[in-house]
Design a protein around this motif. Sequence first.
Motif, PDB file in Angstrom:
ATOM      1  N   CYS A  35      -0.693 -43.474 -18.364  1.00 21.96           N
ATOM      2  CA  CYS A  35      -1.406 -42.658 -19.433  1.00 21.96           C
ATOM      3  C   CYS A  35      -1.275 -41.140 -19.167  1.00 21.96           C
ATOM      4  O   CYS A  35      -1.323 -40.697 -18.291  1.00 21.96           O
ATOM      5  CB  CYS A  35      -2.743 -43.182 -19.460  1.00 21.96           C
ATOM      6  SG  CYS A  35      -3.843 -42.421 -20.310  1.00 21.96           S
ATOM      7  N   CYS A  37      -5.284 -39.994 -18.419  1.00 21.22           N
ATOM      8  CA  CYS A  37      -5.842 -40.317 -16.939  1.00 21.22           C
ATOM      9  C   CYS A  37      -4.856 -40.869 -16.001  1.00 21.22           C
ATOM     10  O   CYS A  37      -5.409 -40.851 -14.805  1.00 21.22           O
ATOM     11  CB  CYS A  37      -6.864 -41.555 -17.179  1.00 21.22           C
ATOM     12  SG  CYS A  37      -6.421 -42.991 -17.612  1.00 21.22           S
ATOM     13  N   SER A  47      -8.418 -44.969 -15.366  1.00 20.83           N
ATOM     14  CA  SER A  47      -9.393 -45.712 -16.207  1.00 20.83           C
ATOM     15  C   SER A  47      -9.058 -47.281 -16.080  1.00 20.83           C
ATOM     16  O   SER A  47     -10.061 -48.018 -16.297  1.00 20.83           O
ATOM     17  CB  SER A  47      -9.052 -45.738 -17.652  1.00 20.83           C
ATOM     18  OG  SER A  47      -7.975 -46.077 -18.376  1.00 20.83           O
ATOM     19  N   CYS A  54      -3.474 -44.998 -22.360  1.00 19.81           N
ATOM     20  CA  CYS A  54      -4.030 -46.147 -22.211  1.00 19.81           C
ATOM     21  C   CYS A  54      -4.828 -46.422 -23.367  1.00 19.81           C
ATOM     22  O   CYS A  54      -5.541 -45.575 -23.980  1.00 19.81           O
ATOM     23  CB  CYS A  54      -4.736 -46.347 -21.068  1.00 19.81           C
ATOM     24  SG  CYS A  54      -6.113 -45.375 -20.614  1.00 19.81           S
ATOM     25  N   CYS A  90      -8.458 -44.665 -23.078  1.00 24.23           N
ATOM     26  CA  CYS A  90      -8.524 -43.134 -23.532  1.00 24.23           C
ATOM     27  C   CYS A  90      -8.250 -43.062 -24.976  1.00 24.23           C
ATOM     28  O   CYS A  90      -9.065 -42.095 -25.510  1.00 24.23           O
ATOM     29  CB  CYS A  90      -7.448 -42.457 -22.749  1.00 24.23           C
ATOM     30  SG  CYS A  90      -7.560 -42.214 -21.172  1.00 24.23           S
TER      31      CYS A  90
HETATM   32 ZN    ZN Z   1      -6.003 -43.321 -20.071  1.00 23.08          ZN
END
Ligand code: ZN
Length: 456
Positions: free
Chosen positions: A198, A201, A205, A233, A236
């Motif tokens: 991602c 993050c 996450s 992801c 997010c």
């Molecule tokens: Zn993420």
Amino acid sequence: MAVFVLDKHKQPLMPCSEKRARLLLERDRAVVVRVHPFTIRLKDRVGGDTQPVRLKLDPGSRTTGVALMREGTDGTTHVLWFGQIAHRGQVIRDRLAQRRAFRRRRRGQLRHRAPRFENRTRSKGWLAPSLQHRVDTTMAWVDRLRRRAPVTAISQELVRFDMQQMENTGISGIEYQRGTLFGTEVREYLLHRHQHQCAYCAGLSGDPVLELEHVLPRSRGGSNRIGNLVVACRDCNQVKNNRSAGEWAQALGGSRKKLDRTRVASAERIHAGQRPSLKDAAAVNSTRWALFRALTATTLPVEAGTGGRTKWNRQRLGIPKDHALDAACVGEVNNVEGWERPVLSIKAAGRGSYQRTWLTRHGFPRGYLARSKQVQGFQTGDHVRAVVPSGKKIGTYTGRIAVRASGSFNIQTQAGVIQGISHRHCRLIQRADGYGYSVQPKIAATKKEEARTQAA
Ligand SMILES: [Zn+2]
């Protein structure tokens, strides 16, 4: 496996089936020219009808996939032969490093001598020996296959992604969907650029599902161009909702949670237009370009494909991943027929060592290279068939031998190494040519099923 066929004057004809080759040999209409790859020569035929044959290559750092395809007039392609070449770059590298160390030690025994002349220039396009070997081995097999089959065109996977197209074209609504060529290529490119993580993050996450994410949402006029896309992801993506990366960073600014702080830092960087370096993703692969130049020099038409297209073809046609199968999917492909067939595995084994003295781990002499490579008419690398009539090693073994001065040889069979076989039991099948051969069985049905479920 398909059998290569030559005419009376050793000109290549279309490869035939094993069954037909057996028939021709039984009727004494043909002779065996070579066992690996199996080639026969017709005694009575001069010339014959040939169809267009395309040689396809998927060059890899360790293994290069090779496929010979018959091309029909209606755009169908049929697999004639599969091979995979295992390179020995690491071995070459290690040996050169060792040689360098030996020389340095010898020079160190003398007082320092200033270099007498500058002979360390490298010409343009110079490749390290371990890389040049990849190009050379592949070209050696291209030449071999051209002598055994009427090759009329070549395809090679040249780059990982088509950067030109990637930078200059925006993807339209339809292409944005999964499954189209450009969609797949963009997706693969972005995943590669963000290292399958991602962009916000970096996996913090805990959501494993990765999606394409618009930095400025489409609902607010964000484009589908590559510059406006990142991988994120699902978590997010949903939390960010229809805010731009910059707005999201501001909204999260006050939070002290580790996840949020990571998101803010990434979103600010993305907002500022920073993306991970493209150096690696652009697949600047000097070896592939050197191979491409060498292939072009054969004067045959050479088609250059991208890795994204290969993958798209493979998934669309429900074909599992394998070096040879990847080669069959390089370039423009409508369909691939007859891909469930065995693969000839070709392992570059070299032609022996120059080093006269073998050393122990601590640098003491352990033994010396024999003056002659031949022992009782055999040399290391020869392919033999050994029939042992009695004793502990009773049985029949076929494979590549390593000779010993004692006349007791080791045989590398498909099942493993058999030690201590006397030269008296060995019969030569093929002289050493620097390669070890084995036949990989055709891809099992289970693997095929896997591919089908993956595609669905
Ligand atoms: Zn993420």
